[in-house]
Scaffold this motif. Structure first.
Motif, PDB file in Angstrom:
ATOM      1  N   LEU A 264     -36.352  -8.313  19.766  1.00 57.55           N
ATOM      2  CA  LEU A 264     -35.789  -8.599  21.078  1.00 57.55           C
ATOM      3  C   LEU A 264     -34.279  -8.783  21.013  1.00 57.55           C
ATOM      4  CD1 LEU A 264     -38.381 -11.138  22.531  1.00 57.55           C
ATOM      5  CD2 LEU A 264     -38.251  -8.669  22.893  1.00 57.55           C
ATOM      6  N   ASP A 265     -33.586  -8.266  22.022  1.00 55.86           N
ATOM      7  CA  ASP A 265     -32.148  -8.470  22.147  1.00 55.86           C
ATOM      8  C   ASP A 265     -31.872  -9.832  22.773  1.00 55.86           C
ATOM      9  OD1 ASP A 265     -31.606  -5.901  21.172  1.00 55.86           O
ATOM     10  OD2 ASP A 265     -31.827  -5.021  23.177  1.00 55.86           O
TER      11      ASP A 265
ATOM     12  N   TYR B 204     -30.851 -12.542  25.329  1.00 53.51           N
ATOM     13  CA  TYR B 204     -31.062 -12.678  26.768  1.00 53.51           C
ATOM     14  C   TYR B 204     -32.295 -11.930  27.270  1.00 53.51           C
ATOM     15  CZ  TYR B 204     -26.349 -14.505  26.434  1.00 53.51           C
ATOM     16  OH  TYR B 204     -25.242 -15.228  26.065  1.00 53.51           O
ATOM     17  N   SER B 205     -33.113 -11.418  26.356  1.00 52.61           N
ATOM     18  CA  SER B 205     -34.385 -10.841  26.785  1.00 52.61           C
ATOM     19  C   SER B 205     -35.237 -11.938  27.410  1.00 52.61           C
ATOM     20  CB  SER B 205     -35.135 -10.240  25.593  1.00 52.61           C
ATOM     21  OG  SER B 205     -34.430  -9.159  25.032  1.00 52.61           O
ATOM     22  N   SER B 206     -35.952 -11.595  28.457  1.00 53.09           N
ATOM     23  CA  SER B 206     -36.797 -12.569  29.139  1.00 53.09           C
ATOM     24  C   SER B 206     -38.200 -12.548  28.554  1.00 53.09           C
ATOM     25  CB  SER B 206     -36.863 -12.252  30.635  1.00 53.09           C
ATOM     26  OG  SER B 206     -37.693 -13.168  31.308  1.00 53.09           O
TER      27      SER B 206
ATOM     28  N   LEU C 277     -44.652 -11.182  26.082  1.00 55.13           N
ATOM     29  CA  LEU C 277     -43.705 -10.225  26.626  1.00 55.13           C
ATOM     30  C   LEU C 277     -44.363  -9.468  27.769  1.00 55.13           C
ATOM     31  CD1 LEU C 277     -42.153  -8.523  23.452  1.00 55.13           C
ATOM     32  CD2 LEU C 277     -41.207 -10.384  24.814  1.00 55.13           C
TER      33      LEU C 277
END
Length: 232
Positions: free
Chosen positions: A136-137, A139-141, A206
């Motif tokens: 995940l990058d 600020y991924s929610s 996710l």
């Protein structure tokens, strides 16, 4: 820039059947606690090691001190008077114990490293979740789902299932909180939210097409507005 509270479009609502609330005894004060497990097959559920281990220990609880399938965990705790000695009183027609508990061999109860355990059952009625291995990058929610406290007040602590959207933090932000954090350690993520999720034990999901996939499990500990860590 923030992704806090952000809900991705074209994603189905989270299905509570993906999160199994189970009860267990607490060895540190002989009370009864609640945690969340997620089925990854009909016979295997994954959960946090700290939920099924003796307090500050790598020793697993006896199988009969972990109970799945309770339709009303809050009522179960009340019936047992929140006393581990009365744990057997909670058992009902649809409840079941794991046939085995497997705690990660490298679990560290002090640092929470490798805070993972498997519950082996004969045939769980829980909805099976797919597992994501993507990186995940910042600020991924993601969606944190568990039992416990999702607001600053202790009055909100309960075995009822709660969920809140959180965002993955950049590496430097995580290092400011946990000096040992490293982005090269893909087995730990660091994320946070504007509201406290201290005391929430459960899983991170996710959003995917028409569903949610399991990403991590762990203990959502920390102070409000600061990052939290999960072990994959």
């Amino acid at each position: 820039m923030t992704a806090l509270g952000f809900v991705l479009a074209q994603t189905a609502d989270f299905d509570d059947a993906q999160a199994v609330v189970f009860l267990h005894t607490n060895t540190f004060d002989n009370t009864i606690g609640a945690c969340v497990a997620v089925a990854i097959s009909k016979t295997v559920l994954v959960t946090s090691a700290e939920c099924v281990a003796a307090s500050l220990s790598k020793n697993k609880l006896p199988n009969n001190r972990v109970l799945l399938g309770s339709a009303n965990p809050s009522l179960g705790i009340k019936v047992a008077e929140n006393n581990a000695a009365n744990f057997d009183k909670i058992a009902g027609a649809n409840t079941y114990n794991p046939s085995d508990i497997i705690i990660h061999e490298n679990y560290n109860p002090l640092t929470k490293a490798d805070n993972i355990a498997l519950l082996i059952v004969s045939n769980t009625p829980a909805k099976i979740s797919k597992v994501s291995v993507q990186e995940l990058d910042a600020y991924s929610s993601v969606l944190a789902v568990g039992v416990g406290q999702t607001l600053p007040s202790k009055q909100n602590t309960s075995p009822a299932l709660n969920s809140t959207n959180i965002a993955v933090y950049p590496e430097q932000t995580c290092k400011d909180i946990l000096t040992s954090f490293s982005s090269t350690d893909f087995r730990t993520i660091c994320a946070g939210a504007q509201t406290s999720i201290c005391g929430l034990d459960g899983a991170v999901f996710l959003p995917a097409a028409n569903s949610y996939v399991l990403y991590a499990v762990g203990s959502f500990t920390g102070t409000p507005k600061q990052p939290h860590s999960w072990v994959l």
